[in-house]
Each structure stands twice: as structure tokens, then as C-alpha cells.
Design an enzyme around this catalytic site. Sequence first.
Site, PDB file in Angstrom:
ATOM      1  CE  LYS A  44      -4.349  -1.572   2.055  1.00  0.00           C
ATOM      2  NZ  LYS A  44      -5.372  -1.258   3.089  1.00  0.00           N
ATOM      3  CG  ASP A 102      -8.599   1.030   3.297  1.00  0.00           C
ATOM      4  OD1 ASP A 102      -9.396   0.204   2.816  1.00  0.00           O
ATOM      5  OD2 ASP A 102      -7.366   0.853   3.321  1.00  0.00           O
TER       6      ASP A 102
END
Length: 290
Positions: A75, A111
Amino acid sequence: MSVSVSVDAETNVVGLIGHPVEHSMSPAMHNAAFKELGLNYVYLAFDVPPERLEGAVRGAADLGIVGLNVTIPHKEAVMELCDELDRDAELTGAVNTVRFSRGKIEGFNTDGEGFLRALQEETDFDPRGTKSVILGAGGAARAVSFKLATEGADEIVIANRTVSRAERLAEELREKVGVKARAIGLDGDEIERELQDADLLVDATPVGMYPNENEPPLVTADQMREDLIVNDLVYNPPKTRLLEEAEKAGAVPVSGVGMLVYQGALAFELWTGEEAPVDVMREAVLEHLQ
């Protein structure tokens, strides 16, 4: 829900890159959504070790793949390969969704928004003027805390085993967003004091995740108050021991399944331009968890 996928020469490919990826629920969730809407897409999972990340991403772009979800451990590293980043990715320092568009690699982080949409679907929570206690200081905690801060939270307390890591996140929150943010350890008495006037508790650690679902929770019922919202980001099992403790306390338990579904739904919409069938995606996840 079994999902059969038909593939032809015009099928659009999206997928997941991470290491490992074999336990991901994203293929079932997205392929169920494509089938529901009759979209000619297929979602695949690709196990990509760190040393092959750049080749995998640039190769995906060259092959005409539409987009990718990005999971551990890529990420942060994938940010260096992106030509453009959305605000959430820039703030959190992580990308969980990539879109290949107009010859560019675009990076997004869904997210935080996925967390907030899921929370607001199940409760009437409004971040403005609130105090939240976040357990953990990793990627999920960063996404959640920055989303709360940018949506008007008044105070955020980061509780982590390594307090120096929590302090680094709190400092970023203060400097980048201007929210009141503090760091504490995982001492039970200190957490209990902070929860006395908190509106929201979020566990952004893997404590209680399958196959360690019997691991003792970091917070117990006697430390909670009745109107506290308790959101465990662990989604397997859907009802963790922390959420059982919340029920005992008369608090409001919120499962991590919703965040998983909504972060995926936002990626789905970035790739397809279509509204995601959230209920179908949730059903696919819950079936996979049984």
C-alpha cells in the site's frame, strides 16, 4: 452464492495485488457485483512479492487492465508508481486502489471513506465535534483517523502498544489537519479514562481475527459506557469478542464487514462508473465467511 464468470476477448480485467492473497474475499465480492449488473468484467487475485511490484503494476497498465486493489505489503510502496494521488491517499500515505486511465496510473485510498459510510449506514454517527479512541497505529488506523479528522472530529486519541508510533500518527493529524490528537499506550486504566467521554471506539488492530478469534479483546465491557459506538474493523469473524463485550455493556457494536464491503464498492465505482450493488457484495462476503 456461487458466481460463474464468463470471459471473452472483450472482458475487462481488474484485480488484487498483495502478498499473500489466497484468503482474500475480494474476488467473490466483486465478481458477484459484476454478475448482478451484467458487466463484462472479471476480478482476479495476483500474488506479487515486493521485488516484483513495479513490474506487476507497469505490466498491468501495458496489458490494459482497468484497475487494481492493493493490499499488504504494497500500500505504501505503490504510491511511488502513481502519477496522481487523491487527497485521502496523500493524507494517509497509502494507496489501496489503482486505476489505469488516460495513460496514467491513478492512486486512491477508499479505506477511510468506506469506513465512514459503513459506520453511518448502521448508526447515526456524525464525526463533527466528536471524540474517538483508535486502537492501533497502522494502515487501517491511519485511514480511519484521517477520515474522522477531515470530517470535523474534535479529538482523536491513538492507543498503541508502541506509543512512539502512535505519537507519530497523532503529530501528523495535528500538523496536516489541525485536529486535537494525542497518543497513549494500551494500558487498560488509561483507555477506560479516555472512553468515559468518547463517542466512538475503533479497533484497527488484528486482535481477534480468525484463526485467533478467542484472543482476549483489548477493551472489555466494564471499560465501556452504554452509548459508546464500538467498531471492530476485523471482519472474520463478523462478531468478534470485542463486539460481544460491547453488547454486554449496552454499547453499539459495528462489525468490520461493512468497511470491507464499502471500500470495495468505492473501488468498483472508480473502475466501472456504475453504482455498486452493495447488498450483493455484502451477501457474497457473508457467505464466504460461513
